[in-house]
Design a protein around this motif. Structure first.
Motif, short mmCIF file in Angstrom:
data_model
loop_
_atom_site.label_atom_id
_atom_site.label_comp_id
_atom_site.label_asym_id
_atom_site.label_seq_id
_atom_site.Cartn_x
_atom_site.Cartn_y
_atom_site.Cartn_z
N TYR A 141 41.93 42.63 38.19
CA TYR A 141 43.12 41.78 38.05
C TYR A 141 42.84 40.56 37.19
O TYR A 141 41.74 40.00 37.21
CB TYR A 141 43.59 41.29 39.42
CG TYR A 141 44.05 42.37 40.36
CD1 TYR A 141 45.32 42.93 40.24
CD2 TYR A 141 43.22 42.83 41.38
CE1 TYR A 141 45.75 43.92 41.11
CE2 TYR A 141 43.64 43.82 42.26
CZ TYR A 141 44.91 44.36 42.12
OH TYR A 141 45.33 45.33 42.98
N GLU A 142 43.86 40.15 36.46
CA GLU A 142 43.88 38.82 35.84
C GLU A 142 44.68 37.94 36.79
O GLU A 142 45.71 38.36 37.35
CB GLU A 142 44.54 38.87 34.48
CG GLU A 142 44.47 37.57 33.70
CD GLU A 142 43.08 37.30 33.14
OE1 GLU A 142 42.75 36.12 32.95
OE2 GLU A 142 42.33 38.27 32.90
N TYR A 144 46.68 34.26 37.70
CA TYR A 144 47.31 33.02 37.24
C TYR A 144 47.65 32.19 38.47
O TYR A 144 48.28 32.68 39.41
CB TYR A 144 48.59 33.33 36.45
CG TYR A 144 49.21 32.10 35.82
CD1 TYR A 144 48.54 31.41 34.82
CD2 TYR A 144 50.46 31.64 36.22
CE1 TYR A 144 49.09 30.28 34.24
CE2 TYR A 144 51.03 30.52 35.64
CZ TYR A 144 50.33 29.84 34.65
OH TYR A 144 50.88 28.71 34.08
N ARG A 152 48.49 37.88 40.82
CA ARG A 152 47.59 38.88 40.23
C ARG A 152 48.38 39.86 39.37
O ARG A 152 49.49 40.25 39.72
CB ARG A 152 46.87 39.66 41.33
CG ARG A 152 45.96 38.83 42.22
CD ARG A 152 45.67 39.55 43.52
NE ARG A 152 46.90 39.77 44.28
CZ ARG A 152 46.96 40.43 45.42
NH1 ARG A 152 45.87 40.97 45.93
NH2 ARG A 152 48.11 40.58 46.06
N LYS A 155 44.91 44.62 34.94
CA LYS A 155 44.62 44.48 33.52
C LYS A 155 44.68 45.81 32.76
O LYS A 155 44.94 45.82 31.55
CB LYS A 155 43.24 43.85 33.33
CG LYS A 155 43.15 42.43 33.86
CD LYS A 155 41.78 41.82 33.64
CE LYS A 155 41.50 41.58 32.17
NZ LYS A 155 40.22 40.85 31.97
N ASP A 270 49.30 42.32 28.39
CA ASP A 270 49.41 41.05 27.66
C ASP A 270 50.86 40.57 27.61
O ASP A 270 51.14 39.38 27.80
CB ASP A 270 48.86 41.20 26.24
CG ASP A 270 47.36 41.40 26.22
OD1 ASP A 270 46.67 40.78 27.07
OD2 ASP A 270 46.86 42.18 25.39
N PHE A 273 52.00 39.52 31.19
CA PHE A 273 51.30 38.34 31.69
C PHE A 273 51.90 37.06 31.12
O PHE A 273 52.02 36.05 31.82
CB PHE A 273 49.81 38.43 31.36
CG PHE A 273 48.96 37.50 32.18
CD1 PHE A 273 48.85 37.66 33.55
CD2 PHE A 273 48.26 36.47 31.57
CE1 PHE A 273 48.05 36.80 34.31
CE2 PHE A 273 47.47 35.61 32.32
CZ PHE A 273 47.36 35.77 33.69
#
Length: 285
Positions: A141-142, A144, A152, A155, A270, A273
């Motif tokens: 996960y990325e 923020y 989360r 990715k 991308d 996100f």
């Protein structure tokens, strides 16, 4: 044999939708030996009706947007197995409900349709597989962060729409769910109203709803397809969506019908996100 329910209907008998709710409950109880919980007496006879509610899966039948039956279930801390809203179902089926209390031909038609759908739908679901997608065991996960909240986003392997729903595709099968932004915004999720098994859904069509004390969220499907599996776990434990909407809290799986065209409207990691960050910064609750 049809599934046996404990049924909590609407008590709004000052509206025709409430009368329809009651009649559906009666018909289901007659055809499946289900038991009806009286919403009025439930407030003064907890022990009796708590026992009934615990014996079988709980079916909640709301009459209108007031959702009095759903609110009573939440107040009593009950686990809801299935929930319908008479007014919403009538709208979906292009059936007009009387403004007075009389049950006419249109209302009778709606009662018969919903009773059959509930009972026959359970017969279909008994033979369905729980899951058709080989899902990754470890998801990267990325993250923020905003204040105390953590959002989360997977990715790799996932696609999204601007309605904060995700899709994971394996061959011609897709698993669908909601993102962290949804569960964080709703807070404690209390109900999951699933799509009908075997139903067709278009891209951007409704794939069920989830509900908290704050709002009802319509799950907007990222892809077109036929519903072939529903996550039964979140029907009885919708809080799994709060715990992790990407893994145990997934919503449904569909057999893809138009993925070549649907891909044009899917967002990669991308792209989504960036949308997530903007939403969190501008609109976060």
């Amino acid at each position: 044999m049809s599934k046996k329910y404990s049924i909590l209907p609407c008590n709004g008998l000052d509206k025709c939708a409430g009368c329809v709710s009651r009649e559906i409950a009666i018909k289901i109880s007659e055809q499946s030996e289900s038991e009806i919980i009286c919403p009025v007496l439930y407030r003064v006879a907890d022990a009796r009706y708590n026992k009934i509610a615990e014996e079988n899966p709980l079916l909640v039948i709301d009459g209108c947007a007031t959702r009095c039956a759903s609110k009573l279930a939440a107040e009593k801390g009950l686990k809801v197995a299935k929930k319908i809203n008479v007014t919403e179902e009538a709208k979906n089926k292009n059936i007009s409900i009387n403004k007075d209390l009389r049950i006419g031909s249109e209302e009778s038609k709606l009662i018969d349709l919903l009773t059959e759908e509930i009972l026959k739908g359970e017969e279909k679901n008994e033979n369905k597989e729980q899951s058709n997608v080989s899902f990754p065991e470890n998801i990267e996960y990325e993250i923020y962060k905003k204040d105390k909240f953590i959002f989360r986003v997977p990715k790799e392997g996932f696609y999204f729409n601007e309605n904060d729903c995700w899709v994971y595709i394996v061959g011609n099968i897709a698993r669908i769910g909601v993102t962290d932004y949804v569960q964080q915004s709703l807070s404690d999720i209390m109900f999951f109203n699933p799509p009908a098994f075997d139903s067709e859904v278009e891209q951007f069509g409704e794939l069920g709803t989830i509900e908290s004390g704050k709002a009802v969220f319509e799950i907007v499907s990222p892809v077109s397809g036929k519903v072939i599996s529903i996550n039964d776990d979140i029907i009885s434990a919708p809080e799994l969506i709060n715990e992790n909407p990407y893994e145990k809290g997934w919503i449904a799986e569909v057999e893809l019908t138009n993925i070549d065209e649907d891909r044009d409207f899917l967002l990669n990691f991308d792209e989504y996100f960036e949308i997530l960050k903007r939403k969190v910064d501008e609109f976060h609750v």
